[in-house]
Design a protein around this motif. Structure first.
Motif, mmCIF file in Angstrom:
data_model
loop_
_atom_site.group_PDB
_atom_site.id
_atom_site.type_symbol
_atom_site.label_atom_id
_atom_site.label_comp_id
_atom_site.label_asym_id
_atom_site.label_seq_id
_atom_site.Cartn_x
_atom_site.Cartn_y
_atom_site.Cartn_z
ATOM 1 N N TYR A 67 0.808 -1.228 0.000
ATOM 2 C CA TYR A 67 0.000 0.000 0.000
ATOM 3 C C TYR A 67 0.841 1.277 0.000
ATOM 4 O O TYR A 67 0.298 2.370 0.159
ATOM 5 C CB TYR A 67 -0.900 0.035 1.253
ATOM 6 N N GLY A 68 2.160 1.143 -0.174
ATOM 7 C CA GLY A 68 3.054 2.294 -0.037
ATOM 8 C C GLY A 68 2.731 3.467 -0.946
ATOM 9 O O GLY A 68 2.984 4.620 -0.587
ATOM 10 N N LYS A 69 2.152 3.196 -2.110
ATOM 11 C CA LYS A 69 1.841 4.283 -3.051
ATOM 12 C C LYS A 69 0.540 4.992 -2.711
ATOM 13 O O LYS A 69 0.308 6.115 -3.149
ATOM 14 C CB LYS A 69 1.767 3.726 -4.470
ATOM 15 N N GLN A 70 -0.333 4.342 -1.933
ATOM 16 C CA GLN A 70 -1.631 4.944 -1.623
ATOM 17 C C GLN A 70 -1.723 5.493 -0.196
ATOM 18 O O GLN A 70 -2.496 6.417 0.059
ATOM 19 C CB GLN A 70 -2.750 3.903 -1.791
ATOM 20 N N ILE A 71 -0.956 4.922 0.735
ATOM 21 C CA ILE A 71 -1.100 5.261 2.149
ATOM 22 C C ILE A 71 0.247 5.695 2.709
ATOM 23 O O ILE A 71 1.278 5.064 2.437
ATOM 24 C CB ILE A 71 -1.633 4.050 2.950
ATOM 25 N N ASN A 72 0.240 6.749 3.524
ATOM 26 C CA ASN A 72 1.448 7.178 4.217
ATOM 27 C C ASN A 72 1.636 6.305 5.454
ATOM 28 O O ASN A 72 0.828 6.346 6.385
ATOM 29 C CB ASN A 72 1.335 8.651 4.618
ATOM 30 N N ILE A 73 2.674 5.485 5.465
ATOM 31 C CA ILE A 73 2.914 4.519 6.543
ATOM 32 C C ILE A 73 4.063 5.016 7.417
ATOM 33 O O ILE A 73 5.173 5.234 6.934
ATOM 34 C CB ILE A 73 3.237 3.129 5.966
ATOM 35 N N VAL A 74 3.785 5.196 8.724
ATOM 36 C CA VAL A 74 4.767 5.780 9.647
ATOM 37 C C VAL A 74 5.092 4.780 10.754
ATOM 38 O O VAL A 74 4.232 4.471 11.584
ATOM 39 C CB VAL A 74 4.233 7.081 10.273
ATOM 40 N N PRO A 75 6.325 4.243 10.800
ATOM 41 C CA PRO A 75 6.703 3.337 11.885
ATOM 42 C C PRO A 75 7.226 4.120 13.095
ATOM 43 O O PRO A 75 8.098 4.990 12.948
ATOM 44 C CB PRO A 75 7.814 2.500 11.257
ATOM 45 N N ILE A 76 6.721 3.823 14.284
ATOM 46 C CA ILE A 76 7.119 4.527 15.504
ATOM 47 C C ILE A 76 7.546 3.500 16.560
ATOM 48 O O ILE A 76 6.772 2.599 16.899
ATOM 49 C CB ILE A 76 5.963 5.380 16.072
ATOM 50 N N ILE A 77 8.759 3.656 17.062
ATOM 51 C CA ILE A 77 9.215 2.828 18.175
ATOM 52 C C ILE A 77 8.944 3.600 19.464
ATOM 53 O O ILE A 77 9.454 4.718 19.647
ATOM 54 C CB ILE A 77 10.711 2.497 18.061
ATOM 55 N N GLY A 78 8.127 3.013 20.310
ATOM 56 C CA GLY A 78 7.773 3.693 21.549
ATOM 57 C C GLY A 78 7.064 2.752 22.505
ATOM 58 O O GLY A 78 6.354 1.841 22.076
ATOM 59 N N ASP A 79 7.254 2.979 23.800
ATOM 60 C CA ASP A 79 6.649 2.164 24.845
ATOM 61 C C ASP A 79 5.437 2.905 25.384
ATOM 62 O O ASP A 79 5.538 4.099 25.740
ATOM 63 C CB ASP A 79 7.671 1.927 25.958
ATOM 64 N N ILE A 80 4.292 2.232 25.478
ATOM 65 C CA ILE A 80 3.089 2.910 25.968
ATOM 66 C C ILE A 80 3.226 3.315 27.433
ATOM 67 O O ILE A 80 2.470 4.162 27.918
ATOM 68 C CB ILE A 80 1.825 2.035 25.781
ATOM 69 N N GLN A 81 4.189 2.747 28.158
ATOM 70 C CA GLN A 81 4.435 3.165 29.542
ATOM 71 C C GLN A 81 5.174 4.496 29.607
ATOM 72 O O GLN A 81 5.231 5.122 30.670
ATOM 73 C CB GLN A 81 5.242 2.091 30.277
ATOM 74 N N ASP A 82 5.722 4.908 28.476
ATOM 75 C CA ASP A 82 6.422 6.201 28.392
ATOM 76 C C ASP A 82 5.397 7.281 28.042
ATOM 77 O O ASP A 82 5.090 7.512 26.876
ATOM 78 C CB ASP A 82 7.520 6.107 27.337
ATOM 79 N N ARG A 83 4.877 7.944 29.069
ATOM 80 C CA ARG A 83 3.800 8.912 28.878
ATOM 81 C C ARG A 83 4.208 10.059 27.947
ATOM 82 O O ARG A 83 3.452 10.444 27.055
ATOM 83 C CB ARG A 83 3.374 9.467 30.243
ATOM 84 N N ASP A 84 5.389 10.597 28.147
ATOM 85 C CA ASP A 84 5.847 11.719 27.319
ATOM 86 C C ASP A 84 5.929 11.330 25.847
ATOM 87 O O ASP A 84 5.578 12.112 24.963
ATOM 88 C CB ASP A 84 7.211 12.212 27.804
ATOM 89 N N ARG A 85 6.404 10.103 25.586
ATOM 90 C CA ARG A 85 6.524 9.642 24.202
ATOM 91 C C ARG A 85 5.156 9.512 23.548
ATOM 92 O O ARG A 85 4.966 9.873 22.377
ATOM 93 C CB ARG A 85 7.265 8.296 24.181
ATOM 94 N N MET A 86 4.161 9.006 24.274
ATOM 95 C CA MET A 86 2.821 8.865 23.716
ATOM 96 C C MET A 86 2.213 10.229 23.383
ATOM 97 O O MET A 86 1.594 10.410 22.331
ATOM 98 C CB MET A 86 1.918 8.101 24.691
ATOM 99 N N PHE A 87 2.411 11.191 24.269
ATOM 100 C CA PHE A 87 1.898 12.543 24.006
ATOM 101 C C PHE A 87 2.622 13.161 22.813
ATOM 102 O O PHE A 87 2.013 13.850 21.979
ATOM 103 C CB PHE A 87 2.071 13.410 25.261
ATOM 104 N N GLU A 88 3.912 12.899 22.724
ATOM 105 C CA GLU A 88 4.707 13.428 21.606
ATOM 106 C C GLU A 88 4.210 12.892 20.271
ATOM 107 O O GLU A 88 4.053 13.633 19.289
ATOM 108 C CB GLU A 88 6.168 13.030 21.841
ATOM 109 N N VAL A 89 3.945 11.578 20.215
ATOM 110 C CA VAL A 89 3.469 10.942 18.975
ATOM 111 C C VAL A 89 2.085 11.464 18.593
ATOM 112 O O VAL A 89 1.818 11.788 17.421
ATOM 113 C CB VAL A 89 3.451 9.404 19.133
ATOM 114 N N MET A 90 1.183 11.555 19.578
ATOM 115 C CA MET A 90 -0.180 12.049 19.301
ATOM 116 C C MET A 90 -0.145 13.488 18.790
ATOM 117 O O MET A 90 -0.883 13.858 17.865
ATOM 118 C CB MET A 90 -1.038 11.976 20.561
ATOM 119 N N GLU A 91 0.715 14.296 19.374
ATOM 120 C CA GLU A 91 0.791 15.706 18.972
ATOM 121 C C GLU A 91 1.335 15.854 17.557
ATOM 122 O O GLU A 91 0.848 16.671 16.773
ATOM 123 C CB GLU A 91 1.687 16.473 19.947
#
Length: 609
Positions: free
Chosen positions: A325-349
């Motif tokens: 689906y690479g030509k139709q959809i923007n695919i973003v891989p993110i390495i992050g731990d859901i226990q890391d609150r700051d990282r989750m807020f950073e990704v959502m923002e």
């Protein structure tokens, strides 16, 4: 034979047949006349020859694959020959003022016999040619319907396979003792074992695409009483699109025998809900999370954010989706731990998703009994981090993947899942984000399921270990679970706990027996050992408890359990005091909290008061 050779040899052969038929017919009617010298025979022969070839080309008699000939091809032969005779009769009438009816009738019969016979002898030769290099395996076809006949015809005509169909089995009593494509219908599915024994069958093909899961289970049970290898016809849609051929049979899978029908989705609603949207999936590298990603991509989102803690699993799902689906959809891989609150807020923002599927969790029941603190940190605190980040940055819908073990939980894993439901239900009270949860039973093929363990034990020669002969569980496949999650998100209004009607629970020991048989062994060869219930396990699972509000299904096979939240303060206490509590205190606390035991003195361990 090449196409050019065919267009040379067949017309020449037909010309010889035309002249021979006419000559024989006139010779029969006028045995003492020199018929070859009569102008009637000459004109009739030329007329019949020309008209035959014109009509043969018109009906494509020289283009047909005669080794696969059937009634349709015979009909074309009859039409071409009949019309050529009619044209010849008209020419006779114009030329000689009379029609030699008897001669033309005999010519028609001889013409039909020679042309039809030559073509169908070609088919017979192709169908029954002896295969010298392969030892043929006798095959029994279960199902004498259109699919079964398609399988039989393919096996009879395909020279590359090593299977020889010898009989049909069918539950329609009207077909019993009939011959279909030259193969007898020898009985119903109840007589599979005796048919295999009497006919010395090596191979069984189940060719009933319309069979329900329960029906397939029953048929396989009969097949497993024999030593014949049992396979199943590929999906009809895969055959139609050319993904597989008719004779590429596949082995029967545990999923085929699950005993329940998959849910049908409301494609239009889901498309409207996901198309062109930004979607985020936590636990995207896991068995459930990765399948959710695959299903989501079918609905053309604008962007999908793959969040996971393990780099290898995220890499693999990213590459898979990017290749497709690479030509139709923007695919973003993110390495992050859901226990890391700051990282989750950073990704959502940064990525501002409109829909979030929260699949990241610790799910192994006995393992979490030994690690209750980690279960709370990941399943409760991690869920709270992701949910509050979603609310802060305006996510429209948040879907929590929960479990049937969250109902009346007796273990840490189920309790933390129920508390995670409580967290999002509390947020839903005041948030513009729609927070919902989806509960389902055990998932076949997931990393934490019992299937990989059973397969490993079978490969090692056994025995297969089952906790208790009476232990039952609800089961579904990974694609079904993922589709349900997506469908639930499209139905979300806020605060719901969606529950799938998963049909009848399955005994674990029956699952083990089927897997042993599917692996080509007998129960006696591998053996089953009962090990006893492990820490935290229940004998039976539930999907809703008696205190939860039952409603009419909001979608076929999807119900809502509106669980009541009463322990907000206790959840806050748990998260604030988590590091100070002992493992046993955490275990006692979360189980009490998840079961709504609201007495604070009972909830809060005495050592902390």
């Amino acid at each position: 034979m090449t196409y050019k050779k065919r267009l040379t040899i067949l017309p020449l052969f037909d010309s010889l047949i035309v002249f021979t038929a006419i000559y024989i017919s006139y010779l029969i009617l006028h045995p003492y006349v020199e018929v070859l010298k009569t102008p009637t025979l000459l004109i009739t022969s030329l007329t019949l020859l020309i008209s035959h070839h014109v009509l043969a080309y018109g009906y494509k008699l020289y283009n047909k694959a005669w080794q696969y000939a059937s009634v349709g091809e015979l009909s074309s032969i009859v039409k071409a020959i009949s019309f050529s005779i009619i044209i010849t009769a008209i020419v006779q009438l114009v030329t000689f003022q009379e029609v030699y009816v008897r001669a033309l009738v005999i010519t028609w019969m001889l013409h039909l016999f020679f042309i039809g016979g030559s073509r169908f002898s070609w088919r017979m030769y192709g169908s029954h040619e002896v295969k010298l290099q392969k030892e043929m395996k006798k095959s029994l076809i279960i199902g004498a319907g259109s699919a079964g006949m398609m399988v039989a015809r393919q096996l009879l005509n395909n020279r590359d396979n090593d299977l020889r169909p010898v009989a049909f089995i069918d539950d329609d009593p009207q077909k019993y003792k009939l011959d279909i494509l030259g193969l007898p219908v020898v009985g119903s599915t109840q007589s599979i074992a005796s048919a295999v024994k009497n006919l010395d069958i090596d191979h069984i093909v189940i060719a009933i695409p319309s069979a329900s899961k329960k029906e397939l289970n029953r048929i396989f049970e009969e097949c497993s009483k024999t030593n014949a290898k049992t396979q199943i016809l590929p999906k009809i849609e895969d055959i139609i699109i050319g993904k597989v051929s008719v004779n590429q049979f596949r082995d029967v899978k545990v999923e085929d025998l699950l005993g329940r029908e998959p849910i049908e989705l409301d494609i239009a609603t889901i498309s409207e809900y996901l198309e062109g949207k930004a979607v985020l999936v936590t636990g995207a590298g896991g068995s459930i999370g990765s399948e959710i990603c695959r299903q989501i991509c079918k609905f053309s989102p604008q962007q999908i954010v793959l969040v996971g803690h393990g780099e290898n699993s995220i890499y693999h799902i990213e590459m898979e989706l990017r290749n497709k689906y690479g030509k139709q959809i923007n695919i973003v891989p993110i390495i992050g731990d859901i226990q890391d609150r700051d990282r989750m807020f950073e990704v959502m923002e940064e990525y501002k998703p409109q829909v979030v599927y929260h699949a990241a969790a610790h799910k192994h029941v006995p393992l979490m009994e030994y690690n209750p603190r980690e279960a709370v940190k990941n399943n409760v605190m991690g869920t709270k981090n992701v949910a509050e980040a979603a609310e802060t940055f305006g996510v429209d819908t948040f879907v929590l993947i929960s479990s049937d073990k969250a109902v009346n939980p007796t273990n840490v894993m189920g309790s933390t899942k129920r508390i995670a439901e409580m967290v999002i239900q509390e947020l839903d009270k005041t948030s513009k984000t729609k927070f919902v949860a989806v509960r389902f039973g055990n998932v076949l093929g997931s990393r934490g399921s019992v299937i990989p363990l059973f397969k490993k034990q079978i490969k090692a020669g056994g025995p297969v270990t089952v906790t208790d002969p009476e232990m039952t569980r609800y089961f579904m496949t990974i694609p079904e679970a993922s589709r349900l999650v997506i469908q639930a998100g499209s139905l979300a209004r806020g605060g719901e706990v969606f529950v799938l009607d998963m049909g009848e629970p399955v005994k674990i020991v029956d699952l083990a027996k089927n897997l042993i048989k599917l692996s080509g062994y007998s129960i006696e060869e591998i053996g089953i050992k009962y090990s006893g219930i492990r820490p935290g396990e229940k004998m039976f699972e539930e999907l809703l408890n008696e205190k939860e509000i039952h409603q009419e299904p909001v979608f076929p096979k999807i119900f809502i359990g509106k669980a009541v939240l009463e322990q907000e303060e206790e959840i806050v206490f748990l998260l604030n005091e988590l590091e100070r509590l002992t493992s046993n205190e955490i275990k006692e606390y979360v189980i009490n909290l998840a079961n709504r035991r609201t007495n604070s003195k009972y909830l809060i361990p005495q050592t902390t008061v």
